[in-house]
Design an enzyme around this catalytic site. Structure first.
Site, PDB file in Angstrom:
ATOM      1  N   ARG A 100      -8.986  12.217  11.767  1.00  0.00           N
ATOM      2  CA  ARG A 100      -7.625  12.079  12.029  1.00  0.00           C
ATOM      3  C   ARG A 100      -6.896  13.810  12.301  1.00  0.00           C
ATOM      4  O   ARG A 100      -7.240  14.498  11.173  1.00  0.00           O
ATOM      5  CB  ARG A 100      -7.063  10.883  11.231  1.00  0.00           C
ATOM      6  CG  ARG A 100      -8.005   9.629  11.257  1.00  0.00           C
ATOM      7  CD  ARG A 100      -7.109   8.616  10.100  1.00  0.00           C
ATOM      8  NE  ARG A 100      -6.108   8.475  10.771  1.00  0.00           N
ATOM      9  CZ  ARG A 100      -5.072   7.223   9.600  1.00  0.00           C
ATOM     10  NH1 ARG A 100      -6.292   7.107   8.806  1.00  0.00           N
ATOM     11  NH2 ARG A 100      -4.330   7.128  10.141  1.00  0.00           N
ATOM     12  N   LYS A 150       0.268  -0.777  -0.261  1.00  0.00           N
ATOM     13  CA  LYS A 150       0.101   0.259  -0.301  1.00  0.00           C
ATOM     14  C   LYS A 150       0.742   1.416   0.365  1.00  0.00           C
ATOM     15  O   LYS A 150       0.516   2.676  -0.619  1.00  0.00           O
ATOM     16  CB  LYS A 150      -1.215  -0.331   1.061  1.00  0.00           C
ATOM     17  CG  LYS A 150      -1.874   1.076   1.393  1.00  0.00           C
ATOM     18  CD  LYS A 150      -2.967   0.978   2.512  1.00  0.00           C
ATOM     19  CE  LYS A 150      -2.574   0.949   4.140  1.00  0.00           C
ATOM     20  NZ  LYS A 150      -2.651   2.213   4.484  1.00  0.00           N
ATOM     21  N   SER A 151       1.948   0.758   0.690  1.00  0.00           N
ATOM     22  CA  SER A 151       2.673   2.502   1.199  1.00  0.00           C
ATOM     23  C   SER A 151       2.837   2.877  -0.519  1.00  0.00           C
ATOM     24  O   SER A 151       3.451   4.100  -0.618  1.00  0.00           O
ATOM     25  CB  SER A 151       3.469   2.390   1.767  1.00  0.00           C
ATOM     26  OG  SER A 151       3.417   2.708   3.452  1.00  0.00           O
ATOM     27  N   ARG A 159      -7.868  -3.170   9.133  1.00  0.00           N
ATOM     28  CA  ARG A 159      -6.677  -4.136   9.870  1.00  0.00           C
ATOM     29  C   ARG A 159      -7.679  -4.792  11.730  1.00  0.00           C
ATOM     30  O   ARG A 159      -6.960  -5.517  11.649  1.00  0.00           O
ATOM     31  CB  ARG A 159      -5.512  -3.338  10.148  1.00  0.00           C
ATOM     32  CG  ARG A 159      -4.660  -2.325   9.401  1.00  0.00           C
ATOM     33  CD  ARG A 159      -2.954  -2.263   9.099  1.00  0.00           C
ATOM     34  NE  ARG A 159      -2.652  -1.510   8.022  1.00  0.00           N
ATOM     35  CZ  ARG A 159      -2.089  -2.403   7.088  1.00  0.00           C
ATOM     36  NH1 ARG A 159      -3.022  -3.995   6.300  1.00  0.00           N
ATOM     37  NH2 ARG A 159      -1.981  -1.272   6.131  1.00  0.00           N
ATOM     38  N   ARG A 189       3.089   5.823  -3.110  1.00  0.00           N
ATOM     39  CA  ARG A 189       3.990   6.695  -3.561  1.00  0.00           C
ATOM     40  C   ARG A 189       4.688   6.736  -5.482  1.00  0.00           C
ATOM     41  O   ARG A 189       5.285   8.051  -6.504  1.00  0.00           O
ATOM     42  CB  ARG A 189       5.382   6.673  -2.542  1.00  0.00           C
ATOM     43  CG  ARG A 189       5.021   6.571  -1.268  1.00  0.00           C
ATOM     44  CD  ARG A 189       6.006   5.743  -0.804  1.00  0.00           C
ATOM     45  NE  ARG A 189       6.153   6.828   0.637  1.00  0.00           N
ATOM     46  CZ  ARG A 189       5.273   6.372   1.719  1.00  0.00           C
ATOM     47  NH1 ARG A 189       4.248   5.762   1.897  1.00  0.00           N
ATOM     48  NH2 ARG A 189       5.393   7.226   3.119  1.00  0.00           N
ATOM     49  N   ASP A 191       1.889  -0.899  12.190  1.00  0.00           N
ATOM     50  CA  ASP A 191       0.131  -1.541  10.876  1.00  0.00           C
ATOM     51  C   ASP A 191      -0.115  -2.662  11.921  1.00  0.00           C
ATOM     52  O   ASP A 191      -1.123  -3.740  11.732  1.00  0.00           O
ATOM     53  CB  ASP A 191       0.172  -1.651   9.921  1.00  0.00           C
ATOM     54  CG  ASP A 191       0.001   0.305   9.919  1.00  0.00           C
ATOM     55  OD1 ASP A 191      -0.481   0.865   9.898  1.00  0.00           O
ATOM     56  OD2 ASP A 191       0.859   0.534   8.070  1.00  0.00           O
TER      57      ASP A 191
END
Ligand code: S3P
Length: 450
Positions: free
Chosen positions: A128, A22-23, A394, A27, A321
């Site tokens: 958030r 995902k990260s 998660r 990017r 995570d």
């Protein structure tokens, strides 16, 4: 509203790969869109979070074509047309969905443009904290209004601004904040430096290098000079070790099991989960078979009777995570597991300290809650319960794993959210639940586009 129904398994023998990281997918969409040509991205994560970032880049001028897609989800192989750092104004506000990474990285990217942009998200994202990016970006000269109902929260109104370089010492160990400042630094004059209090995932720095944008590293300080144009390149996204973590825990906690996860990212800023599971008693080997830019390899794990452990302070950012599923492993282990210094969990998609503690207690585990973490006295038999994910991917997946070890049936409510990070999770869960072992049972169907 969809749900998972899970019962205990007695056997886990499997080999498969998990969807892309995902990260890195966020990017790749951003840097591909900034680059000076066409980039082919393979194994992109077709999750809602990453598709939102890809569509944000399209709204800013960087169009893409889908080469192959995961059926029912979206692009896995695609070609993105970079705009040589010259983005154009989006015609409408940009939807970041549930993605903190998407919104914070895009805020950095958009802070120094010649046009204004509005970023918004769902209810969870709108609660958030965004001050962690608007403060350093403001010091660079950005004007960002947080117009949320909660102070300091999205929607973000990012006005046109000319940025100057700064040196910024981050108060928290956050790769999102670091990346937002580095992306803004690409549009600022001079040298922007970010100093992190502890090492965080370094995908932005590695991917910048793949696109021939140079950064400088001195200890925990990372610097970038503005004005560099990313050179287009092709990028293959490895499997997401944070998604693999769910199955690694399931296999680790089941004596006699064997699991091989293939082609997964083994970046050392993400692999603390492997150290923790080894410390808990699982037998593990990792083999890197490819390491240009990001190390990729296979993880083989054999289950054992697990024992409790203490998560080290320096490990926390590396496995932030994975903590929900590590807590599940801890409940299944003999002895005490201590997870402290993890206050950041309270500002994730849900307050993950409270959601994990409440869920584990509902299943019979003994857990003490602290402001910055939890302590779990493992070894109590787990029983089935109904667990609400509260819309947190998660949490849904961690408790599906707990259900594989509980007496009776565990029902996880509100599971659509898993699509934000792991499309195909329920397919893999079904194969594991029915104790299937053929690699074909785990293959996710893809369609080629002309
Ligand atoms: C991410 C960084 C982490 C992590 C998130 C992805 C990233 O967040 O929890 O899932 O891709 O940079 P923080 O930067 O808030 O620690």
């Amino acid at each position: 509203m969809s749900e998972f129904r899970v019962k205990a398994i007695s056997n886990l023998h499997a080999e498969f790969s998990v969807p892309g990281d995902k990260s890195m997918s966020h990017r790749a969409a951003i840097l591909g869109g900034l680059s000076n040509g066409t980039c082919t991205i393979r194994n992109f994560l077709p999750s809602e979070d990453c598709i939102n970032t890809l569509n944000a880049m399209r709204a800013l001028g960087a169009t893409y074509e889908i080469l192959d897609s995961l059926e029912g989800y979206g692009p896995v192989n695609l070609r993105i047309h970079g705009q040589s750092m010259r983005l154009s104004q989006a015609a409408a506000p940009i939807d970041c969905g549930n993605a903190g990474t998407g919104m914070r990285l895009l805020a950095g990217l958009l802070a120094g443009q010649t046009f204004s942009t509005e970023l918004f998200g769902d209810a969870s994202l709108s609660s958030r904290p965004m001050g962690r990016v608007t403060i350093p970006l403001g010091q660079m000269g950005a004007t960002i209004e947080t117009r949320g109902e909660k102070p300091g929260c999205a929607p973000l109104f990012i006005h046109a601004a000319k940025l100057q370089a700064i040196t910024y010492e981050m108060p928290m160990a956050s790769a999102q904040v670091k990346s937002a400042v580095l992306l803004a630094g690409m549009f600022a004059e001079g040298k922007t430096t970010v100093i992190q209090p502890a090492e965080t995932r370094d995908h932005t720095e590695r991917m910048l290098a793949s696109f021939h944008v140079s950064t400088r590293h001195e200890g925990n300080a990372i610097s970038i000079y503005g004005g560099q144009i990313p050179q287009s390149c092709d990028f293959t996204v490895p499997g997401d070790i944070s998604s693999a973590a769910f199955w690694l825990v399931a296999a680790a906690a089941l004596p006699g099991s064997r699991l091989l996860i293939k082609d997964v990212g083994l970046n050392p800023t993400r692999t603390a989960i492997l150290k923790v599971l080894s410390r808990m008693g699982a037998h593990m080997s990792e083999i890197v078979h490819h390491s240009a830019g990001e190390p990729i390899g296979n993880i083989e794990i054999h289950g054992a009777a697990l024992k409790g452990t203490t998560i080290l302070i320096e490990e926390v950012p590396n496995l932030i995570d994975e903590i929900p599923v590590i807590a599940v492993a801890a409940a299944l282990a003999q002895g005490r597991t201590i997870i402290r210094n993890a206050k950041e969990l309270r500002v994730k998609e849900t307050d993950r300290i409270t959601t994990v503690v409440e869920g584990l207690r509902a299943m019979g585990a003994h857990v003490d809650e602290f402001e910055d973490g939890m302590e779990i006295e493992g070894g109590q038999p787990l029983h089935g319960a109904t667990i609400d994910s509260c819309g947190d991917h998660r949490i849904a997946m961690a408790f599906a794993i707990a259900g594989l070890f509980a007496k009776g049936e565990t029902v996880i409510k509100n599971t659509e959210c898993v699509n934000t990070s792991y499309p195909g999770f329920s397919h893999h869960l079904n194969a594991i639940r029915h104790e299937r072992s053929s690699p074909a049972d785990f293959t996710l169907p893809t369609t080629a586009h002309a």
